[in-house]
Design an enzyme around this catalytic site. Structure first.
Site, PDB file in Angstrom:
ATOM      1  N   TYR A 267       6.958  -5.796  -1.197  1.00 46.88           N
ATOM      2  CA  TYR A 267       6.164  -5.768  -2.428  1.00 46.88           C
ATOM      3  C   TYR A 267       4.679  -5.896  -2.074  1.00 46.88           C
ATOM      4  CZ  TYR A 267      10.562  -6.614  -4.896  1.00 46.88           C
ATOM      5  OH  TYR A 267      11.846  -6.503  -5.381  1.00 46.88           O
ATOM      6  N   SER A 268       3.874  -5.067  -2.697  1.00 47.02           N
ATOM      7  CA  SER A 268       2.425  -5.153  -2.479  1.00 47.02           C
ATOM      8  C   SER A 268       1.916  -6.497  -2.970  1.00 47.02           C
ATOM      9  CB  SER A 268       1.709  -4.031  -3.233  1.00 47.02           C
ATOM     10  OG  SER A 268       2.079  -2.763  -2.742  1.00 47.02           O
TER      11      SER A 268
ATOM     12  N   CYS B  34      -1.498   4.391  -5.547  1.00 52.12           N
ATOM     13  CA  CYS B  34      -0.346   3.504  -5.428  1.00 52.12           C
ATOM     14  C   CYS B  34       0.502   3.577  -6.697  1.00 52.12           C
ATOM     15  CB  CYS B  34      -0.792   2.067  -5.170  1.00 52.12           C
ATOM     16  SG  CYS B  34       0.576   0.954  -4.734  1.00 52.12           S
TER      17      CYS B  34
ATOM     18  N   GLU C 193       0.184   4.839  -0.975  1.00 49.08           N
ATOM     19  CA  GLU C 193       1.392   4.022  -0.846  1.00 49.08           C
ATOM     20  C   GLU C 193       2.198   4.219  -2.124  1.00 49.08           C
ATOM     21  OE1 GLU C 193       1.638  -0.577  -0.690  1.00 49.08           O
ATOM     22  OE2 GLU C 193       1.632   0.108   1.406  1.00 49.08           O
TER      23      GLU C 193
ATOM     24  N   TYR D 248       6.292   5.040  -3.958  1.00 45.24           N
ATOM     25  CA  TYR D 248       7.700   4.661  -3.765  1.00 45.24           C
ATOM     26  C   TYR D 248       8.575   5.364  -4.793  1.00 45.24           C
ATOM     27  CZ  TYR D 248       5.478   1.435  -7.064  1.00 45.24           C
ATOM     28  OH  TYR D 248       4.717   0.915  -8.073  1.00 45.24           O
TER      29      TYR D 248
END
Length: 305
Positions: free
Chosen positions: A87-88, A263, A303, A305
């Site tokens: 997790y960021s 992101c 980044e 996902y």
């Protein structure tokens, strides 16, 4: 918004030293949950929690833009321990409390319909985290990641594009730029956040983000898909906002110290690329080639996902 002064004997030492995997799955850090609060407002979609963890058992050194690994308890269907999830980190190296002994996460509870049975399936780690009680122990690994690190240059132009919980590293960046008074980093550049969310109640950290607008060098643009319309009358997604402002964004990219950070959901990349490609073609520029050059220069950070 108050501004605090943060001093640390390790500040200069960690400025360019990038901590990586200080804690591993075989020897994780035990952190304590200090806070677990809802970020989605009434009438919003889903649940997203802001969690703060005490790392006094560490230390747990990290830089803005890195990620933490969380090991959920229990075993999978094969009897093996659950794998860690990354997790960021949503706070600066000083944490929300400013003492360097905490880090924060922004976690959406994953929920989806099973493709075969239609049964509702809940994400293992996200459900675990969203349901944590204050005082609970959590196994943490990391930190990890270099792609989303904020550049040292305090005069840089920072363009941030986020969807949903992709706001996490940008909250860390914005606190670093505008909320903390760091002796070694006085931000004098400009920052622009383009944030895609489905509804107004889903604007995560809304009060903080809008308070940052008191700074003349910060700009905030929302893309609220279920409430706003794009130029064609369809839903307003982040790529539509990028297309609206692509001429200005392209001009900003001509500065040698402009950095773009992206992101969130992986699907956002194609639309952003299409917006730039359509604009720069008139200048005879091949966008994929140009973007590759930006990546090699460490000015295009992604980044998803």
């Amino acid at each position: 918004m108050t501004t605090a002064t943060y001093t640390s004997v390790t500040e200069a030492a960690v400025k360019r030293a990038i901590p990586m995997n200080v804690f591993r799955q075989s020897a994780p850090l035990t952190a304590i949950c200090l806070e677990n609060r809802e970020l989605v407002g009434p009438g919003g979609i889903g649940t997203v929690r802001h969690l703060v963890f005490d790392t006094s058992a560490g230390p747990y050194p990290f830089l803005e833009g890195q990620s933490a690994g969380i090991i959920p308890p229990g075993q999978d269907a094969n009897g093996k321990p659950y794998k860690l999830r990354l997790y960021s980190i949503a706070s600066t190296r000083h944490g929300d409390t400013g003492d360097g002994k905490t880090f924060s996460l922004c976690v959406r509870q994953l929920e989806y319909a099973h493709p075969e049975t239609g049964e509702t399936v809940y994400g293992v780690c996200s459900t675990y985290l969203c349901g944590l009680e204050v005082g609970a122990e959590v196994k943490v690994t990391g930190p990890t990641g270099k792609a989303m690190l904020l550049p040292d240059d305090p005069t840089a132009t920072i363009i941030m594009m986020a969807t949903g919980t992709g706001i996490a590293p940008f909250r860390a960046h914005l606190w670093r730029m505008f909320r903390e008074n760091n002796p070694d980093y006085q931000f004098r550049g400009s920052a622009w956040l383009i944030f895609g969310i489905p509804t107004t109640p889903n604007i995560l950290y809304r009060e903080e983000l809008e308070d940052f607008q008191q700074h003349a060098n910060f700009r905030l643009t929302y893309a609220i898909s279920r409430e706003q319309k794009n130029a064609k009358g369809g839903r307003m997604y982040i790529q539509d906002r990028v297309a609206e402002h692509v001429a200005e964004l392209w001009d900003l990219l001509q500065r040698d110290n402009t950095h773009v950070f992206i992101c969130g959901l992986r699907g956002m990349e194609d639309g952003i690329d299409a917006a730039f490609a359509g604009h720069v073609a008139q200048f005879g520029v091949d966008w994929p080639e140009y973007r590759t050059a930006l990546e090699k220069a460490h000015r295009w950070h992604v980044e998803t996902y």
